[in-house]
Design an enzyme around this catalytic site. Structure first.
Site, PDB file in Angstrom:
ATOM      1  N   ARG A 290       0.995  -1.378  -0.530  1.00 25.65           N
ATOM      2  CA  ARG A 290       0.004  -0.041  -0.154  1.00 25.65           C
ATOM      3  C   ARG A 290       0.813   1.546   0.219  1.00 25.65           C
ATOM      4  NH1 ARG A 290      -4.849  -0.769   3.755  1.00 25.65           N
ATOM      5  NH2 ARG A 290      -5.349  -2.979   2.947  1.00 25.65           N
TER       6      ARG A 290
ATOM      7  N   HIS B 187      -6.714  -5.602  -7.592  1.00 28.60           N
ATOM      8  CA  HIS B 187      -7.234  -5.222  -6.818  1.00 28.60           C
ATOM      9  C   HIS B 187      -8.313  -5.101  -5.833  1.00 28.60           C
ATOM     10  CE1 HIS B 187      -5.157  -1.893  -4.391  1.00 28.60           C
ATOM     11  NE2 HIS B 187      -5.933  -0.937  -4.198  1.00 28.60           N
TER      12      HIS B 187
ATOM     13  N   TYR C 147     -19.775   9.651 -14.470  1.00 29.57           N
ATOM     14  CA  TYR C 147     -19.958  10.914 -14.826  1.00 29.57           C
ATOM     15  C   TYR C 147     -18.467  11.344 -15.417  1.00 29.57           C
ATOM     16  CZ  TYR C 147     -24.078  12.048 -11.902  1.00 29.57           C
ATOM     17  OH  TYR C 147     -24.989  12.181 -11.851  1.00 29.57           O
TER      18      TYR C 147
END
Length: 736
Positions: free
Chosen positions: A33, A79, A123
């Site tokens: 990470r 992932h 969007y």
């Protein structure tokens, strides 16, 4: 023989079980990470995003696809984490104010430098940039290893080929368990030139590399005003920090008036929050030279600062803002990365470039080997074609009359199985004479390429020469135009600006009180009865210092740091004051051991608990920044224990072991900062007390007590670093 483990219980110490599980969690956080790979500069989520977009064929020449589709593929195939985290990572890769060289081209609302968030993923649309394509160039050529995905349904690259120097070009930040990374962005063309120097001269020093890449290049521009020696030390060790200031200019107005226009702000400073902070300071009357601030930004930043008086010097106005606001900020350098063996380590600039170049060398060898295999297979097929072209009639007869034409062709013409399959799969229209000529041309070209590839694999010098040419190509591709031009200006550290006359403070006597819990305030007047002052329940006074409201106070801590406070800025009134940690960045594990009015001509003796010390001018203890100044260098386990006035002829050092030594003050060196020298040796224990006094005038050990003459103290006179002799009873009874 196996046994049934159902219901089997093993006794384990809770501490061992917790340690084992926490270590596993910590390593997962570090490797999966928080820390980037030194080879491609990416964390797993970013690598998976780019690979998923490549699988969707979202190259720079294709159309855009909804970000929701990309995020869905990433979390579904590669992932196993939340969609919000993945989308946030994608958004950042597309923000030109967050990354120096965007890896994703976004279409839609992807946020702004004001701190506005991006629109929802349903969007917005995205596709890869040319930089991302360069990072992945070679994935199809066996350039890197692949590993199974979390569900073993797909494969993903362990690392990208990395033709673009992404780690240094785009930087990285991350916080893991017990470690962190912070790497600023740099200019890609400068990185490639420095790497090329390292290819030509592997022994090149950090200073030579910095001559080609002089420092960070932030996407938001600004001016780097760090000292050159500090920059070199930071890149040499992999740890340090850089001071960045906003870029500004003066615009004249009518009748002699003027305004300051800020066009670039430091990296990772939100413009809207910056304006709010300046407005808050104006309301608190902490920016007396500034009358107004206006945001006239469009696509470009334009902050207009209006002075309260046209007689104010612009440099003085900006200096007050730099000292009090994020118009000047620091970006830390901590090049903590995962090396090729996935081991976290802090690397210097040279080591980072070397690791990237070694990775590029490995990629070149693997791609060359893969291409050599592809060429060999094609040459085998072309040799089979040429063998049958001389006997086409016989080939046709065998195919027409034989039940098993494949072994018959292999026996008749000495073909391999691959060649026989290729002949049988050949189209009839390929039997024309013109096609034979084309095959011979292709074979000759492939033979020449094979010789070139063999020579490349056989010569280390040729491989590094090819890598050098690749670096030049990358520098040319990404080092020109608006994207490649340097944005952050490199400037010399600014000269100190005297603000004392510009920021006139009414002079009045003050008594500054600092409590044990760290609350500080100013009380008007001198001779204040400390016992009559109110403190929070359970709190009590620690220091009381008389000064003037125009004075500066020095606060020295157990961590060897010195902080500067303006007496006039301290809270006053009937309250308890303000936590000192709000005014300065005082670490939680450090305590205040001295608070005094700074005298530019004064000197102080600083000492550690283990008996190290030095003499420093009080002027060298002054620090304008909230982070203070590290003056006393401490070894592991040691702390600063004393900060006393260095006025006198001799130093008295008393240890917890009741040993006492008195030696001349001039044996302690004057230094601006450092570890100091040994004042008194201790077999065990630590320093109990240290004083500086005039031996000829005698020693007044306690107020209103008998003064001890030089003759009485003579048995304990010695040299610096002596262990000393047992102290007299009158001293050990009353000390402390």
């Amino acid at each position: 023989m196996s046994r049934d483990l159902a219901g089997h219980i093993e006794d384990t110490r809770l501490a061992d079980a917790l340690s084992e599980r926490y270590l596993a969690y910590a390593m997962s956080t570090i490797m999966s990470r928080s820390l980037p790979d030194v080879r491609d500069g990416l964390k797993p989520v970013h690598r998976r995003l780019l690979y998923a977009m490549q699988q969707l064929r979202l190259d720079p020449t294709s159309g855009f696809k909804k970000c929701a589709r990309v995020v869905g593929d990433v979390i579904g195939k590669f992932h196993p984490h939340g969609d919000t985290a993945v989308y946030d990572a994608l958004v950042r890769l597309a923000q030109d104010f967050a990354v120096r060289y965007p890896l994703v081209e976004g279409q839609g609302n992807f946020g702004s430098i004001d701190g506005d968030g991006a629109a929802a993923m349903r969007y917005t649309e995205s596709r890869l940039t040319a930089v991302a394509v360069a990072l992945m160039d070679g994935l199809e050529d066996d350039a890197v290893d692949f590993q199974p995905t979390y569900d073993n349904q797909e494969e993903e690259p362990v690392v990208l080929p990395g033709a673009f120097p992404n780690l240094l070009a785009n930087g990285a930040t991350g916080i893991a368990v017990g470690m962190a990374t912070s790497i600023p962005p740099h200019n890609a063309a400068e990185i490639c030139r420095a790497a090329r120097l390292l290819v030509d001269r592997p022994e090149a020093a950090t200073a030579e590399l910095l001559a080609l890449m002089p420092g960070p290049d932030f996407p938001t521009g600004g001016i780097l005003v760090e000292d050159r020696d500090a920059i070199e030390t930071a890149y040499e060790t992999g740890r340090g920090s850089f001071r960045i200031r906003a870029k500004w200019a003066v615009e004249p107005g009518r009748f002699g008036t003027w305004t300051v226009v800020v066009t670039e702000i430091p990296y990772q400073v939100q413009k809207s929050r910056l304006i709010e902070q300046i407005a808050e300071l104006m309301e608190q009357k902490k920016l007396p030279l500034l009358a107004d601030i206006r945001d006239e930004s469009t696509m470009d930043i334009r902050l207009v600062l209006e002075p309260r008086s046209k007689g104010t010097e612009p440099e003085v106005l900006m200096e007050t803002l730099f000292r009090a606001t994020p118009l000047e900020s620091r970006f830390s350098l901590n090049m903590n990365v995962l090396d090729r063996d996935r081991v976290p380590s802090v690397m210097g600039l040279r080591a980072v470039l070397r690791a990237w170049l070694d990775h590029r060398h490995e990629v070149l060898v693997r791609r060359t080997t893969h291409r050599l295999g592809t060429v060999g297979k094609r040459l085998e097929i072309l040799d089979g074609f040429l063998a049958v072209y001389l006997n086409l009639d016989e080939v046709i007869r065998i195919i027409r009359e034989s039940d098993e034409p494949k072994p018959a062709l292999m026996d008749a013409f000495g073909l391999t199985e691959v060649q026989a399959d290729a002949v049988l799969n050949m189209r009839l229209r390929s039997l024309r004479r013109l096609e034979e000529i084309e095959i011979r041309k292709e074979r000759d070209a492939l033979m020449a390429e094979k010789e070139s590839l063999d020579a490349l694999l056989a010569s280390d010098r040729k491989r590094w020469a090819k890598i050098g040419r690749e670096l030049e190509s990358t520098a040319k591709q990404f080092g020109t135009g608006a994207l490649g031009a340097r944005r952050t200006e490199i400037a010399a550290p600014p000269r100190p600006v005297d603000l004392s006359t510009a920021l006139e403070v009414e002079r009045e006597p003050l008594t500054v009180l600092l409590s044990r819990e760290g609350w500080i305030r100013g009380v008007r007047g001198h001779g204040v009865e400390i016992e009559a002052q109110k403190f929070k329940e359970g709190d009590a006074p620690l220091f009381a210092t008389e000064c003037q409201s125009t004075d500066r106070l020095c606060l020295f801590t157990s961590g060897g740091r010195a902080f500067t406070l303006k007496a006039g800025d301290l809270p006053r009134g009937r309250g308890f004051g303000q936590p000192v940690r709000v005014m300065v960045d005082l670490p939680q594990d450090e305590t205040v051991i001295a608070l005094f009015t700074a005298d530019p001509e004064g000197r102080r003796l600083l000492a550690t608990a283990r008996g190290k010390g030095l003499v420093v001018r009080e002027a060298d203890l002054m620090a304008e920044k909230r982070t203070g100044k590290q003056v006393l260098t401490l070894r592991d386990g040691d702390v600063a224990a004393a900060c006393v006035v260095a006025k006198g002829t001799h130093v008295l050092a008393l240890g917890e072991n009741r040993k006492l030594v008195i030696f001349p003050l001039d044996q302690v060196p004057d230094m601006a900062r450092g570890m100091g020298v040994t004042l008194q040796k201790y077999a065990d224990g630590r320093m109990r007390e240290i004083r500086v006094f005039d031996l000829a005038a005698g020693l007044e050990w306690q107020p209103d007590a008998k003064s001890r003459s030089a003759a009485e103290l003579e048995p304990w006179l010695g040299k610096r670093a002596d262990a000393g002799r047992t102290a007299p009873l009158w001293m050990t009874r009353k000390a402390g």
